[in-house]
Design a protein around this motif. Structure first.
Motif, mmCIF file in Angstrom:
data_model
loop_
_atom_site.group_PDB
_atom_site.id
_atom_site.type_symbol
_atom_site.label_atom_id
_atom_site.label_comp_id
_atom_site.label_asym_id
_atom_site.label_seq_id
_atom_site.Cartn_x
_atom_site.Cartn_y
_atom_site.Cartn_z
ATOM 1 N N CYS A 73 51.620 -11.169 1.013
ATOM 2 C CA CYS A 73 51.943 -11.373 2.420
ATOM 3 C C CYS A 73 50.833 -10.734 3.251
ATOM 4 N N PRO A 74 49.985 -11.519 3.914
ATOM 5 C CA PRO A 74 48.822 -10.963 4.607
ATOM 6 C C PRO A 74 49.057 -10.723 6.092
ATOM 7 N N THR A 75 50.298 -10.431 6.482
ATOM 8 C CA THR A 75 50.606 -10.464 7.908
ATOM 9 C C THR A 75 51.096 -9.161 8.514
ATOM 10 N N ILE A 76 51.778 -8.301 7.765
ATOM 11 C CA ILE A 76 52.415 -7.131 8.377
ATOM 12 C C ILE A 76 51.957 -5.853 7.692
ATOM 13 N N ARG A 77 52.328 -5.681 6.428
ATOM 14 C CA ARG A 77 51.934 -4.459 5.708
ATOM 15 C C ARG A 77 50.418 -4.352 5.593
ATOM 16 N N MET A 78 49.746 -5.484 5.378
ATOM 17 C CA MET A 78 48.284 -5.523 5.327
ATOM 18 C C MET A 78 47.770 -6.516 6.361
ATOM 19 N N HIS A 79 46.813 -6.090 7.152
ATOM 20 C CA HIS A 79 46.176 -6.961 8.135
ATOM 21 C C HIS A 79 45.369 -8.034 7.404
ATOM 22 N N PRO A 80 45.268 -9.240 7.959
ATOM 23 C CA PRO A 80 44.518 -10.287 7.265
ATOM 24 C C PRO A 80 43.059 -9.944 6.997
ATOM 25 N N THR A 81 42.432 -9.086 7.815
ATOM 26 C CA THR A 81 41.049 -8.700 7.509
ATOM 27 C C THR A 81 40.977 -7.910 6.201
ATOM 28 N N VAL A 82 41.935 -7.013 5.993
ATOM 29 C CA VAL A 82 41.942 -6.204 4.777
ATOM 30 C C VAL A 82 42.311 -7.075 3.577
ATOM 31 N N THR A 83 43.268 -7.980 3.766
ATOM 32 C CA THR A 83 43.625 -8.897 2.685
ATOM 33 C C THR A 83 42.435 -9.765 2.307
ATOM 34 N N ALA A 84 41.690 -10.247 3.297
ATOM 35 C CA ALA A 84 40.514 -11.078 3.015
ATOM 36 C C ALA A 84 39.473 -10.302 2.220
ATOM 37 N N GLN A 85 39.249 -9.039 2.569
ATOM 38 C CA GLN A 85 38.290 -8.227 1.822
ATOM 39 C C GLN A 85 38.759 -8.014 0.393
ATOM 40 N N ALA A 86 40.052 -7.726 0.225
ATOM 41 C CA ALA A 86 40.597 -7.532 -1.122
ATOM 42 C C ALA A 86 40.472 -8.806 -1.948
ATOM 43 N N ALA A 87 40.777 -9.943 -1.343
ATOM 44 C CA ALA A 87 40.702 -11.211 -2.063
ATOM 45 C C ALA A 87 39.261 -11.556 -2.417
ATOM 46 N N ALA A 88 38.343 -11.333 -1.497
ATOM 47 C CA ALA A 88 36.936 -11.640 -1.768
ATOM 48 C C ALA A 88 36.393 -10.772 -2.896
ATOM 49 N N THR A 89 36.700 -9.486 -2.875
ATOM 50 C CA THR A 89 36.252 -8.600 -3.950
ATOM 51 C C THR A 89 36.874 -8.997 -5.277
ATOM 52 N N SER A 90 38.163 -9.351 -5.261
ATOM 53 C CA SER A 90 38.826 -9.793 -6.490
ATOM 54 C C SER A 90 38.128 -11.022 -7.060
ATOM 55 N N SER A 91 37.763 -11.956 -6.199
ATOM 56 C CA SER A 91 37.094 -13.169 -6.665
ATOM 57 C C SER A 91 35.726 -12.857 -7.258
ATOM 58 N N VAL A 92 35.006 -11.918 -6.655
ATOM 59 C CA VAL A 92 33.707 -11.512 -7.215
ATOM 60 C C VAL A 92 33.895 -10.876 -8.591
ATOM 61 N N LEU A 93 34.872 -9.970 -8.705
ATOM 62 C CA LEU A 93 35.120 -9.310 -9.985
ATOM 63 C C LEU A 93 35.499 -10.312 -11.071
#
Length: 319
Positions: A73-93
């Motif tokens: 859920c990228p909307t409340i507990r985590m801001h979409p900017t932080v979710t995007a960074q986490a997802a991008a790093t996960s994809s690189v890894l």
């Protein structure tokens, strides 16, 4: 051709157990992994809830399978900017083998910072804006955004994959399926609902993958398996919007008192009859799912993987 993946339930297992399951899943012939993103378990009996992004980093060094969050859920507990960074790093890894499954969330996980829990229409609008923000960030451009729900100032992702991760949207009703079709690269649901899948595809989702998931309990003693599911995952059988609105594990435990063993026995594949497991998974294939993720409830992981390797997956693959 449908792919069969293993579902890693962060609510029930420790980080070490999840990594062991991932290794066993790859050895057994599962071709993908999905992993839940929770702050709390559904009840205290489940007893775990590690941070999904730490787990994905560890998975990237443990197995070679693709990994999808089901769901973030990228909307409340985590801001979409932080979710995007986490997802991008996960994809690189993961060398591009990552997909971001998203949904409108549950109060169980999202209220923990003291934020108001909005009604579905507001949550859907927040999710749509969050996906828009994340897609902008995945380009690597400098992003500033002022919308009804989110503000972003001078944000840029420096660590990101060559190709943005696909965003698959979860939805359990017609309006949510319409949202998935409009903003998602794929559609996620947790029941073999052919009508919803057909609606999604006919409304513009043709060519986009549909992901489904289910839980089972392999055990040579079927009655013990039913007891295990009834103890650990009765929340799977709670009706309506309870899963979205109840705020604590204690509330889920209270609601789950209404779930009977008979309901569990009739709804969840339990025991060691391969045909029962094959039939349950095949229902998702026949409904039109392109990826089906199966999770084993309880401690019988070794027997589950042994029997799915030798009996269940070969039968599903040959159908």
């Amino acid at each position: 051709m449908t792919e069969f993946g293993y579902f890693l339930a962060c609510e029930e297992f420790t980080p070490a157990q999840l990594l062991d399951q991932a290794r066993r899943a790859e050895e057994a012939g599962f071709t993908r992994l999905a992993i839940s993103d929770h702050f709390h378990p559904w009840n205290d009996a489940q007893g775990n809830s590690p941070l999904v992004w730490s787990m994905i980093g560890a998975l990237s060094q443990t197995v070679s399978l693709p990994v999808t969050t089901l769901v973030t859920c990228p909307t409340i507990r985590m801001h979409p900017t932080v979710t995007a960074q986490a997802a991008a790093t996960s994809s690189v890894l993961l060398d591009g083998r990552f997909a971001l499954g998203v949904g409108t969330g549950e109060a169980l996980n999202e209220h923990v910072n003291g934020d108001r829990w909005p009604p579905f229409a507001d949550r859907a609008a927040m999710l749509e804006e969050a996906v828009e923000v994340m897609r902008e960030l995945f380009t690597g451009d400098l992003v500033s955004h002022r919308g009804p729900h989110y503000t972003v100032e001078n944000a840029r992702l420096y660590t990101r994959p060559d190709t943005p991760p696909p965003v698959h949207v979860s939805g359990f009703g017609p309006s949510a399926a319409a949202l998935a079709r409009r903003i998602g690269d794929g559609y996620v649901l947790m029941s073999p609902d052919k009508e919803l899948i057909d609606t999604f595809r006919q409304a513009g989702g043709a060519g986009k993958p549909v992901l489904g998931g289910l839980k089972v309990c392999w055990d040579e003693d079927r009655e013990r398996a039913v007891d295990t599911v009834h103890r650990l995952w009765p929340n799977e059988l709670l009706p309506g919007e309870l899963a979205q609105v109840l705020p604590t594990p204690a509330h889920f435990e209270q609601a789950a008192e209404l779930v009977t063993r008979e309901q569990v026995a009739a709804s969840v594949p339990c025991g060691d009859d391969p045909e029962a497991h094959i039939e349950a998974v095949r229902a998702y294939v026949e409904a039109g799912c392109d990826e089906v993720y199966i999770g084993q409830i309880g401690p019988g992981q070794a027997a589950f993987f042994d029997n799915y390797r030798s009996k269940v997956l070969p039968a599903l693959s040959s159908a």
